[in-house]
Design a protein around this motif. Structure first.
Motif, PDB file in Angstrom:
ATOM      1  N   MET A   1     -15.148  53.313  55.645  1.00 51.66           N
ATOM      2  CA  MET A   1     -14.561  52.726  56.821  1.00 51.66           C
ATOM      3  C   MET A   1     -15.647  52.157  57.747  1.00 51.66           C
ATOM      4  N   VAL A   2     -16.736  52.904  57.933  1.00 48.45           N
ATOM      5  CA  VAL A   2     -17.825  52.415  58.777  1.00 48.45           C
ATOM      6  C   VAL A   2     -18.479  51.198  58.139  1.00 48.45           C
ATOM      7  N   ALA A   3     -18.734  51.267  56.838  1.00 45.95           N
ATOM      8  CA  ALA A   3     -19.356  50.140  56.144  1.00 45.95           C
ATOM      9  C   ALA A   3     -18.488  48.891  56.258  1.00 45.95           C
ATOM     10  N   GLU A   4     -17.192  49.062  56.159  1.00 42.76           N
ATOM     11  CA  GLU A   4     -16.276  47.929  56.293  1.00 42.76           C
ATOM     12  C   GLU A   4     -16.316  47.367  57.714  1.00 42.76           C
ATOM     13  N   ALA A   5     -16.366  48.256  58.691  1.00 41.35           N
ATOM     14  CA  ALA A   5     -16.372  47.815  60.096  1.00 41.35           C
ATOM     15  C   ALA A   5     -17.675  47.114  60.465  1.00 41.35           C
ATOM     16  N   ILE A   6     -18.798  47.598  59.961  1.00 33.78           N
ATOM     17  CA  ILE A   6     -20.081  46.981  60.326  1.00 33.78           C
ATOM     18  C   ILE A   6     -20.253  45.631  59.626  1.00 33.78           C
ATOM     19  N   GLY A   7     -19.710  45.491  58.439  1.00 26.01           N
ATOM     20  CA  GLY A   7     -19.769  44.207  57.734  1.00 26.01           C
ATOM     21  C   GLY A   7     -21.182  43.681  57.607  1.00 26.01           C
ATOM     22  N   ASP A   8     -21.392  42.436  58.040  1.00 24.14           N
ATOM     23  CA  ASP A   8     -22.722  41.825  57.931  1.00 24.14           C
ATOM     24  C   ASP A   8     -23.524  41.950  59.222  1.00 24.14           C
TER      25      ASP A   8
END
Length: 97
Positions: A1-8
């Motif tokens: 979820m965090v990885a998805e939220a931080i994106g690029d």
């Protein structure tokens, strides 16, 4: 979820939990965290003193990131912190074994 939220992006503020930073290496991620934490503290101080809150839009924030926190600035700041580390026996008091 965090990885998805931080994106690029290079940082993410987590409501009531602090922040997460990323980068191509540890020094970049650490310096990003330090600079972001400093900027957040300054913003809170200004808001407390003036009662107003102002922020950059996405385009301005990305332009500032590219201009203010480029690789050479991050590298110089990291090198400064490394130079400040205690050497010899004193270092054991600061860093875990």
């Amino acid at each position: 979820m965090v990885a998805e939220a931080i994106g690029d992006r290079n940082a993410l503020l987590l409501h009531r939990h602090g922040l997460v930073t990323t980068g191509p290496d540890v020094p970049t991620a650490v310096m990003t965290a330090i600079f972001l934490e400093k900027a957040c503290r300054l913003q809170l101080q200004v808001a407390a003193a003036t009662g107003t809150y102002d922020h950059s839009d996405e385009a301005e924030a990305l332009a500032r990131r590219a201009r203010c926190y480029g690789p050479s600035q991050l590298e110089s700041a990291w090198a400064y912190l490394v130079r400040r580390l205690p050497r010899g026996p004193e270092r054991r008091e600061v860093l875990p074994p």
